[in-house]
Design an enzyme around this catalytic site. Structure first.
Site, PDB file in Angstrom:
ATOM      1  N   ALA A   1      -0.293  -4.018   8.244  1.00  0.00           N
ATOM      2  CA  ALA A   1       0.104  -3.444   9.534  1.00  0.00           C
ATOM      3  C   ALA A   1       0.522  -1.982   9.371  1.00  0.00           C
ATOM      4  CB  ALA A   1       1.248  -4.262  10.128  1.00  0.00           C
ATOM      5  N   ALA A   2       1.225  -1.681   8.282  1.00  0.00           N
ATOM      6  CA  ALA A   2       1.629  -0.293   8.039  1.00  0.00           C
ATOM      7  C   ALA A   2       0.398   0.589   7.834  1.00  0.00           C
ATOM      8  CB  ALA A   2       2.555  -0.221   6.823  1.00  0.00           C
TER       9      ALA A   2
ATOM     10  N   GLY B   1       2.423  11.567  -3.880  1.00  0.00           N
ATOM     11  CA  GLY B   1       2.214  10.478  -4.832  1.00  0.00           C
ATOM     12  C   GLY B   1       1.246  10.895  -5.930  1.00  0.00           C
TER      13      GLY B   1
ATOM     14  N   TYR C   1       2.275  -5.010   5.044  1.00  0.00           N
ATOM     15  CA  TYR C   1       1.579  -3.903   4.357  1.00  0.00           C
ATOM     16  C   TYR C   1       0.319  -3.514   5.132  1.00  0.00           C
ATOM     17  CZ  TYR C   1      -1.106  -1.390   0.799  1.00  0.00           C
ATOM     18  OH  TYR C   1      -1.848  -0.446   0.135  1.00  0.00           O
TER      19      TYR C   1
ATOM     20  N   ASN D   1      -1.037  10.540   0.245  1.00  0.00           N
ATOM     21  CA  ASN D   1      -1.380   9.338  -0.527  1.00  0.00           C
ATOM     22  C   ASN D   1      -0.177   8.463  -0.870  1.00  0.00           C
ATOM     23  OD1 ASN D   1      -2.871   7.838  -2.901  1.00  0.00           O
ATOM     24  ND2 ASN D   1      -1.136   8.900  -3.853  1.00  0.00           N
TER      25      ASN D   1
HETATM   26  N1  LIG Z   1      -4.134   0.385  -6.023  1.00  0.00           N
HETATM   27  C1  LIG Z   1      -4.705  -0.249  -5.021  1.00  0.00           C
HETATM   28  O1  LIG Z   1      -5.353  -1.312  -5.211  1.00  0.00           O
HETATM   29  C2  LIG Z   1      -4.613   0.309  -3.631  1.00  0.00           C
HETATM   30  C3  LIG Z   1      -5.459  -0.217  -2.646  1.00  0.00           C
HETATM   31  C4  LIG Z   1      -5.403   0.283  -1.360  1.00  0.00           C
HETATM   32  C5  LIG Z   1      -4.531   1.321  -1.047  1.00  0.00           C
HETATM   33  N2  LIG Z   1      -3.695   1.812  -2.016  1.00  0.00           N
HETATM   34  C6  LIG Z   1      -2.785   2.904  -1.628  1.00  0.00           C
HETATM   35  O2  LIG Z   1      -3.026   4.002  -2.481  1.00  0.00           O
HETATM   36  C7  LIG Z   1      -1.848   4.833  -2.530  1.00  0.00           C
HETATM   37  C8  LIG Z   1      -1.521   5.149  -3.994  1.00  0.00           C
HETATM   38  O3  LIG Z   1      -1.162   3.942  -4.631  1.00  0.00           O
HETATM   39  P1  LIG Z   1      -1.484   3.635  -6.154  1.00  0.00           P
HETATM   40  O4  LIG Z   1      -2.281   2.387  -6.174  1.00  0.00           O
HETATM   41  O5  LIG Z   1      -1.986   4.846  -6.838  1.00  0.00           O
HETATM   42  O6  LIG Z   1      -0.022   3.202  -6.663  1.00  0.00           O
HETATM   43  P2  LIG Z   1       1.130   4.023  -7.384  1.00  0.00           P
HETATM   44  O7  LIG Z   1       0.700   4.401  -8.746  1.00  0.00           O
HETATM   45  O8  LIG Z   1       2.335   3.164  -7.230  1.00  0.00           O
HETATM   46  O9  LIG Z   1       1.291   5.350  -6.516  1.00  0.00           O
HETATM   47  C9  LIG Z   1       2.212   5.511  -5.447  1.00  0.00           C
HETATM   48  C10 LIG Z   1       2.781   6.926  -5.530  1.00  0.00           C
HETATM   49  O10 LIG Z   1       3.534   7.210  -4.335  1.00  0.00           O
HETATM   50  C11 LIG Z   1       4.754   7.848  -4.701  1.00  0.00           C
HETATM   51  N3  LIG Z   1       5.754   7.525  -3.686  1.00  0.00           N
HETATM   52  C12 LIG Z   1       6.096   6.284  -3.252  1.00  0.00           C
HETATM   53  N4  LIG Z   1       7.080   6.350  -2.350  1.00  0.00           N
HETATM   54  C13 LIG Z   1       7.368   7.670  -2.196  1.00  0.00           C
HETATM   55  C14 LIG Z   1       8.319   8.388  -1.417  1.00  0.00           C
HETATM   56  N5  LIG Z   1       9.196   7.746  -0.607  1.00  0.00           N
HETATM   57  N6  LIG Z   1       8.363   9.729  -1.505  1.00  0.00           N
HETATM   58  C15 LIG Z   1       7.502  10.380  -2.338  1.00  0.00           C
HETATM   59  N7  LIG Z   1       6.578   9.764  -3.095  1.00  0.00           N
HETATM   60  C16 LIG Z   1       6.522   8.421  -3.040  1.00  0.00           C
HETATM   61  C17 LIG Z   1       5.100   7.270  -6.084  1.00  0.00           C
HETATM   62  O11 LIG Z   1       5.878   8.180  -6.853  1.00  0.00           O
HETATM   63  P3  LIG Z   1       7.488   8.051  -6.978  1.00  0.00           P
HETATM   64  O12 LIG Z   1       7.796   6.588  -7.142  1.00  0.00           O
HETATM   65  O13 LIG Z   1       7.837   8.876  -8.157  1.00  0.00           O
HETATM   66  O14 LIG Z   1       8.017   8.613  -5.699  1.00  0.00           O
HETATM   67  C18 LIG Z   1       3.717   7.094  -6.713  1.00  0.00           C
HETATM   68  O15 LIG Z   1       3.324   8.263  -7.421  1.00  0.00           O
HETATM   69  C19 LIG Z   1      -0.760   4.040  -1.806  1.00  0.00           C
HETATM   70  O16 LIG Z   1      -0.636   4.540  -0.488  1.00  0.00           O
HETATM   71  C20 LIG Z   1      -1.306   2.614  -1.772  1.00  0.00           C
HETATM   72  O17 LIG Z   1      -0.793   1.873  -0.682  1.00  0.00           O
HETATM   73  C21 LIG Z   1      -3.708   1.325  -3.291  1.00  0.00           C
END
Ligand SMILES: NC(=O)c1ccc[n+]([C@@H]2O[C@H](COP(=O)([O-])OP(=O)(O)OC[C@H]3O[C@@H](n4cnc5c(N)ncnc54)[C@H](OP(=O)(O)O)[C@@H]3O)[C@@H](O)[C@H]2O)c1
Length: 239
Positions: free
Chosen positions: A144-145, A8, A142, A79
């Site tokens: 739970a995951a 990601g 979410y 991530n």
């Molecule tokens: N932002 C928040 O407030 C927050 C809070 C707590 C935790 N998180 C966690 O932080 C992590 C990053 O999230 P973010 O906030 O930076 O959001 P984001 O910009 O949507 O990043 C998610 C990334 O994961 C990639 N991805 C998703 N499904 C995938 C798959 N099946 N295979 C390969 N790559 C995949 C996406 O790229 P593609 O779509 O191109 O595959 C994207 O680059 C996530 O795990 C999220 O749950 C975020």
């Protein structure tokens, strides 16, 4: 030069982590499903790999390519993930979102984590998974995951500790400047979320990246099986 893989890594928190590791002198490969997003993010300074990390066969191919190209992996940041919007009512919709959110977060973490374990540097390998404050808050499918990711981190940490590999998670709170929140945040929702944070503001992607960089560093060699919360005190606010 350490060899780092960030899933990601094309957007949001993952991109901030990838940039931070490049700045720290690491050779970084970012992974995602959209090649154009990865190419833009890399801007020629990172390797890129396209794969859907929910699919076992794609993860096997990716792990083989990474092992061929890098030999060993020193830092693995799992991530990739996100949350989905429920579509429809009834148990069929419930089953769909629980399944899809599990696949999007848990499989993307566990499949590549398991596939690369044999090529992690021994000793010195660092695995950091992306959890969430949602795991502690009872946030439905979410949360739970993400709790399942914490459990995988704890179990895997115990299994590889004697090899000198650490496995930890970072659990961010509200970090709005990512694709995760695209189309979901109006001013009221943003205010409501910030009002639950004692620090009085959202987090930034760089603050989460700094926590990942610490757990990925040689200094963190005696920290394993832990979940590091980065959320401005959001969970304390519930006590
Ligand atoms: N932002 C928040 O407030 C927050 C809070 C707590 C935790 N998180 C966690 O932080 C992590 C990053 O999230 P973010 O906030 O930076 O959001 P984001 O910009 O949507 O990043 C998610 C990334 O994961 C990639 N991805 C998703 N499904 C995938 C798959 N099946 N295979 C390969 N790559 C995949 C996406 O790229 P593609 O779509 O191109 O595959 C994207 O680059 C996530 O795990 C999220 O749950 C975020």
């Amino acid at each position: 030069m350490r060899r780092a893989v960030v899933t990601g890594g094309g957007t949001g928190i993952g991109l901030a982590v990838a940039r931070r590791l490049v700045a720290d002198g690491d050779e970084v490969t970012i992974v995602g499903r959209r090649r154009d997003v990865l190419e833009r993010a890399s801007a020629g300074s990172m390797g890129i790999e396209v794969a859907d990390l929910q699919e076992p066969a794609e993860v096997e191919g990716l792990a083989d390519r990474l092992a061929d190209r890098l030999g060993a992996v020193d830092v693995l940041v799992l991530n990739a993930g996100g949350s989905l919007t429920r579509e429809g009512d009834g148990l069929a919709a419930t089953a769909r979102i629980w399944t899809d959110e599990f696949r999007l977060n848990v499989l993307t973490t566990v499949l590549l984590g398991e596939a690369l374990l044999p090529v992690m540097s021994r000793p010195g390998g660092r695995i950091v998974a992306m959890s969430s404050v949602a795991a502690l808050r009872g946030a439905g499918s979410y949360g739970a995951a993400k709790a399942a990711i914490n459990s995988w981190v704890t179990g895997t940490a115990g299994a590889v500790a004697a090899d000198g590999i650490t496995v930890n998670a970072v659990a961010p709170g509200f970090v709005p400047d990512t694709e995760f929140w695209e189309g979901r945040l109006d001013d009221d929702e943003r205010r409501r979320r910030v009002s639950r944070i004692p620090a009085g503001r959202p987090g930034t992607v760089d603050e989460v990246a700094a926590a990942v960089a610490y757990l990925a560093s040689p200094d963190a060699g005696w920290t394993t099986g832990q979940v590091l919360a980065v959320h401005g005190g959001a969970v304390l606010a519930r006590l």
